[in-house]
Write an enzyme that holds these catalytic residues in place. Structure first.
Site, PDB file in Angstrom:
ATOM      1  N   GLU A 102       0.846  -1.197   0.000  1.00  0.00           N
ATOM      2  CA  GLU A 102       0.000   0.000   0.000  1.00  0.00           C
ATOM      3  C   GLU A 102       0.885   1.252   0.000  1.00  0.00           C
ATOM      4  O   GLU A 102       1.915   1.296   0.672  1.00  0.00           O
ATOM      5  CB  GLU A 102      -0.892  -0.008   1.242  1.00  0.00           C
ATOM      6  CG  GLU A 102      -1.759   1.216   1.420  1.00  0.00           C
ATOM      7  CD  GLU A 102      -2.402   1.281   2.789  1.00  0.00           C
ATOM      8  OE1 GLU A 102      -3.449   1.926   2.925  1.00  0.00           O
ATOM      9  OE2 GLU A 102      -1.846   0.676   3.738  1.00  0.00           O
TER      10      GLU A 102
ATOM     11  N   LYS B 134      -9.861   0.567  -1.985  1.00  0.00           N
ATOM     12  CA  LYS B 134     -10.173   0.208  -0.598  1.00  0.00           C
ATOM     13  C   LYS B 134     -11.616   0.558  -0.269  1.00  0.00           C
ATOM     14  O   LYS B 134     -12.054   1.687  -0.449  1.00  0.00           O
ATOM     15  CB  LYS B 134      -9.214   0.933   0.345  1.00  0.00           C
ATOM     16  CG  LYS B 134      -9.339   0.522   1.801  1.00  0.00           C
ATOM     17  CD  LYS B 134      -8.296   1.237   2.653  1.00  0.00           C
ATOM     18  CE  LYS B 134      -8.335   0.779   4.101  1.00  0.00           C
ATOM     19  NZ  LYS B 134      -7.316   1.476   4.924  1.00  0.00           N
TER      20      LYS B 134
ATOM     21  N   CYS C  26      -4.760  -3.021   4.012  1.00  0.00           N
ATOM     22  CA  CYS C  26      -4.462  -2.584   5.375  1.00  0.00           C
ATOM     23  C   CYS C  26      -5.508  -3.049   6.386  1.00  0.00           C
ATOM     24  O   CYS C  26      -5.735  -4.240   6.545  1.00  0.00           O
ATOM     25  CB  CYS C  26      -4.293  -1.059   5.400  1.00  0.00           C
ATOM     26  SG  CYS C  26      -3.361  -0.462   6.839  1.00  0.00           S
TER      27      CYS C  26
END
Length: 603
Positions: free
Chosen positions: A332, A394, A445
């Site tokens: 990321e 995301k 994440c």
């Protein structure tokens, strides 16, 4: 620590001591209204103002605090104990020890007392667990810990009111899951850190994730803890000779045997690991220049780190020192500039991808194409011939970290929120990406902490999971270890290998049985290479989805509601029994009536 029915005033409702020790009310003078005496000082016969009544309330609160000081301290200690069950400490048996401790402390307390003990347990627990947030500020750590502790406040109240029910260990375990269920969703999409399952990724309970996911693991740990609390309670009672009955011994032995069975159940669960085929991967950890809030450094600095590490890999491949992988994974934010908007960033990525000669999954922040001011956190498949292609955005941005709720209002009060200049825009689909020969499921994440995102990704066809993450802000604080533990649990839950790619560590390759095959150290530039197993079969946990969590959580709510209603019914029955007859006199059969008659004769 409470260990049975507490008949002292400390376990009675908050005002019970005052009711039992207060002097008898002053008789009303002839012609005086009875209610006047409640507002007249017993010493001076003067009306008592609201301000004058406050010291009395403060004294009662102080007395309550002194009376509950020992229990409060034990609850706080138990909460800290639970935090040490999680990484980086990882002493997983402490998880059910802490559950047992809170069960005993709230045993047969009032709902109000249970709520206080729940907060005293939860707040210190989250302060220690989330201490990595001190990088942002200790006020952020303490504030978030308090917010999360409010959920444990409700848990404490529920444990207290259900502790009088038959089978109370079962209802208590359900309530632990109810607390996690709510905290996973509220507010702003919830915060899943601190679930019991995430402390038990190397424990006998871990294989249960393949049957019912993280919720089933949490439930098993909680049930073990509440059963051990029942065993401890039985042992305490057996100190008294009259309590040493066959039934008491059978109850204690049964609870202990059931706790052992729950703990050992995971050994009977098959964890599928056989791969349909494999793919060779390389995971690039480019590193950052500095940890903390300002890890980015100069523009393109992080991007150049990953480009240079990939070029070095390409050079070793060219010299025959390393087999060519089928695909490469970057973490990321490995590109700190939008490669679509800034040609220099796109050109650097393209150079690295062409040098290695295989598709690279790149993490980048990309400007939203139609909503000015918004940015998307993406994983982009970059092909050596076609350039950037399919991408995943995301779905679950972090509130106050990647977007600011009520920005216009809160930013004026909390100026620190201005450090989040733009809001991340959420994606609307799962991260299944064809990356070279592999169909990977991208999870970015903190999304690994939420059950539904990895599960939906696997059900949409991902043959392995990739967690692209940037932990540079929280390096060397324990947070990367906590996140890696989640990856290990997800591997077992979904029967998929999980690759964690981090800018500064910890990057890792986890096999489908949750074993860490390779990992990097923090704040080093490194490249992991290896064969990644790809699987198509899905686990029972993926088939049943969130159903077990919903069922167990609802059972906890119903148990709590039933306990409240039963308590009210019992109190109503006692009140009716103690009520005076039509003539205004007690029937003499209730203890309260006999006490009133005795006081009247004495006067």
């Amino acid at each position: 620590m409470a260990s049975g029915p507490d008949t002292t005033s400390a376990s009675a409702p908050d005002d019970s001591r005052e009711r039992t020790t207060a002097p008898a009310a002053r008789r009303s003078a002839p012609g005086e209204s009875p209610h006047v005496s409640s507002n007249v000082s017993a010493d001076a016969g003067q009306p008592v103002s609201e301000e004058a009544g406050r010291p009395g309330r403060m004294r009662r609160l102080a007395a309550l605090a002194r009376r509950e000081a020992r229990s409060t301290a034990l609850a706080a200690l138990s909460g800290v104990t639970l935090a040490f069950a999680f990484p980086p400490y990882g002493i997983w048996p402490l998880s059910f020890v802490a559950v047992a401790a809170l069960s005993l402390l709230t045993r047969e307390r009032t709902g109000r007392q249970g709520a206080w003990l729940g907060l005293a347990f939860g707040w210190p627990f989250f302060v220690v667990l989330l201490k990595w947030l001190h990088v942002v500020g200790w006020d952020a750590t303490i504030g978030l810990a308090f917010l999360q502790g409010l959920f444990v406040l409700g848990l404490g109240a529920g444990l207290a009111v259900t502790s009088r029910l038959p089978l109370w260990p079962l209802w208590g375990a359900c309530l632990w899951l109810t607390e996690e269920f709510l905290r996973d969703r509220l507010p702003f999409g919830g915060f899943s850190w601190g679930r019991l399952a995430f402390a038990n990724t190397d424990a006998p309970y871990t294989p249960l994730a393949a049957l019912g996911g993280a919720p089933l693991v949490s439930f098993a740990v909680a049930l073990t803890g509440t059963l051990l609390a029942a065993v401890a309670l039985t042992c305490w009672r057996l100190r008294s000779a009259p309590a040493r009955t066959t039934r008491a011994y059978a109850t204690g032995a049964g609870a202990l045997a059931l706790a052992g069975a729950v703990t050992a159940a995971g050994f009977a669960v098959p964890v599928p690991t056989k791969a349909a085929d494999t793919v060779r991967i390389a995971v690039v950890q480019g590193n950052v220049q500095q940890p903390g809030m300002h890890f980015l450094g100069r523009p393109m600095q992080i991007l150049n780190n990953h480009v240079e590490a990939t070029l070095d890999l390409a050079d070793r491949i060219k010299k025959g020192k390393e087999p060519r992988p089928d695909l490469v994974i970057w973490p990321e934010n490995s590109s700190d500039l939008d490669p679509h908007k800034y040609p220099e960033a796109g050109n650097r990525i393209d150079k690295a991808v062409k040098a290695v000669g295989v598709p690279v999954l790149v993490g980048a922040l990309v400007d939203h194409p139609t909503k000015p001011g918004y940015v998307e956190n993406q994983g982009i498949v970059w092909d050596p011939e076609k350039g950037p292609g399919a991408s995943y955005t995301k779905q679950h941005p972090v509130p106050f970290g990647e977007y600011v709720p009520f920005r216009d209002q809160l930013s004026k009060v909390i100026t620190r929120l201005q450090q989040v200049p733009r809001d991340f825009y959420p994606g609307d689909h799962t991260g299944v990406l064809q990356t070279g020969p592999a169909r990977l499921g991208d999870v970015i994440c903190f999304e690994v902490a939420y059950d539904e995102i990895p599960r939906d990704t696997v059900k949409d066809g991902a043959r392995a999971l990739v967690v692209q993450t940037n932990n540079a802000t929280y390096g060397r604080t324990g947070q990367p270890e906590q996140q890696l533990a989640m990856s290990k649990l997800r591997a077992v839950e979904h029967g998929r290998a999980v690759v964690t790619a981090a800018t500064s560590g910890i990057s890792a390759i986890v096999s489908p049985d949750g074993t860490v095959q390779q990992r990097t150290e923090e704040f080093t530039q490194d490249v992991l290479t290896g064969n990644l197993p790809l699987r198509d079969e899905i686990t029972l946990a993926d088939r049943v989805g969130a159903a077990p969590e919903w069922v167990i959580a609802i059972v906890g709510v119903l148990a709590c509601a039933g306990a409240v209603l039963l308590g009210r019914r019992r109190r109503g029955a006692r009140t009716q029994q103690a009520a005076p007859d039509a003539a205004g006199h007690g029937d003499g059969n209730d203890e309260h009536d006999r006490q009133a008659q005795a006081e009247g004769q004495h006067q």
